[in-house]
Design a protein around this motif. Structure first.
Motif, mmCIF file in Angstrom:
data_model
loop_
_atom_site.group_PDB
_atom_site.id
_atom_site.type_symbol
_atom_site.label_atom_id
_atom_site.label_comp_id
_atom_site.label_asym_id
_atom_site.label_seq_id
_atom_site.Cartn_x
_atom_site.Cartn_y
_atom_site.Cartn_z
ATOM 1 N N GLU A 167 0.856 -1.184 0.000
ATOM 2 C CA GLU A 167 0.000 0.000 0.000
ATOM 3 C C GLU A 167 0.895 1.238 0.000
ATOM 4 O OE1 GLU A 167 -2.242 1.390 3.729
ATOM 5 O OE2 GLU A 167 -3.678 0.140 2.613
ATOM 6 N N SER A 175 2.523 4.559 0.755
ATOM 7 C CA SER A 175 2.414 5.346 1.974
ATOM 8 C C SER A 175 2.964 6.762 1.814
ATOM 9 C CB SER A 175 3.122 4.636 3.123
ATOM 10 O OG SER A 175 2.992 5.353 4.324
ATOM 11 N N ASP A 189 1.452 9.994 3.511
ATOM 12 C CA ASP A 189 0.923 9.786 4.858
ATOM 13 C C ASP A 189 1.663 10.617 5.904
ATOM 14 O OD1 ASP A 189 -0.882 7.998 3.791
ATOM 15 O OD2 ASP A 189 0.194 6.211 4.454
ATOM 16 N N PHE A 214 3.129 4.234 12.360
ATOM 17 C CA PHE A 214 4.321 3.968 11.564
ATOM 18 C C PHE A 214 5.199 2.899 12.208
ATOM 19 C CE2 PHE A 214 3.715 8.389 9.830
ATOM 20 C CZ PHE A 214 3.446 7.978 8.537
ATOM 21 N N TYR A 230 7.676 -1.547 6.195
ATOM 22 C CA TYR A 230 7.693 -0.718 4.990
ATOM 23 C C TYR A 230 8.819 -1.152 4.073
ATOM 24 C CZ TYR A 230 4.450 2.357 7.378
ATOM 25 O OH TYR A 230 3.351 2.842 8.023
ATOM 26 N N TYR A 248 6.230 1.805 0.664
ATOM 27 C CA TYR A 248 4.987 1.041 0.679
ATOM 28 C C TYR A 248 4.843 0.340 2.022
ATOM 29 C CZ TYR A 248 5.289 1.661 -4.351
ATOM 30 O OH TYR A 248 5.386 2.213 -5.601
ATOM 31 N N ARG A 249 3.658 0.433 2.610
ATOM 32 C CA ARG A 249 3.348 -0.320 3.825
ATOM 33 C C ARG A 249 2.960 -1.718 3.399
ATOM 34 N NH1 ARG A 249 -0.636 -1.907 7.241
ATOM 35 N NH2 ARG A 249 -2.348 -1.100 6.000
#
Length: 154
Positions: free
Chosen positions: A12, A14, A48, A130, A135, A151-152
């Motif tokens: 995902e 971030s 984010d 976080f 990540y 990216y997470r």
């Protein structure tokens, strides 16, 4: 008892970092190997977490015998809201020796021509989300800066 399969991770998007770099400091061959240090002198972070990359960090690199580079970057960002985010990036940049030499010279190289990835560890006193995730980052090396998307892992 039912056997369960572990979830398949996804990525995902971030945040994106643009880190401005100072001149490369080549320390030569030390007991750790061929050591290079590249100062982080500023930059931006967006997504984010939004803010600026603070000067004072660096990437402590070790150049392997095959020319690949072990990445160990550590630096901080100050958010637009005043909060701080500590970022540690550990990874590798590798590729054909001619491509790695072109990057070292500061040439514009297609990022598809080399591999540059890192695992990120994030620390924040005000943004604990976080610290609760893993990540990964995909990088582009430019003449005087590095850009990456973090990216997470879901």
């Amino acid at each position: 008892m039912t056997a369960h399969e572990p979830p398949v991770p996804g990525l995902e998007r971030s945040f994106e970092v643009v880190a401005d770099l100072g001149p490369l400091e080549d320390h030569g061959t030390t007991r750790a190997g061929h050591r290079r240090i590249i100062p982080v002198v500023g930059g931006t972070i967006a997504g984010d977490f939004r803010g600026t990359i603070l000067p004072g960090g660096a990437d402590w690199q070790t150049v392997r015998a095959d020319g690949s580079i072990e990445i160990d970057g550590r630096y901080s960002a100050r958010g637009d809201d005043g909060s701080l985010l500590y970022i540690r990036a550990q990874g590798v940049r590798s590729g054909d020796p001619a491509v790695l030499e072109a990057l070292l010279r500061g040439d514009d190289v297609d990022p598809a021509a080399y591999y540059f990835r890192a695992a990120l560890t994030l620390e924040s006193a005000t943004r604990p989300e976080f610290e609760r995730a893993v990540y990964l980052a995909s990088y582009i090396r430019e003449a005087s800066r590095v850009r990456y998307v973090a990216y997470r892992v879901t």
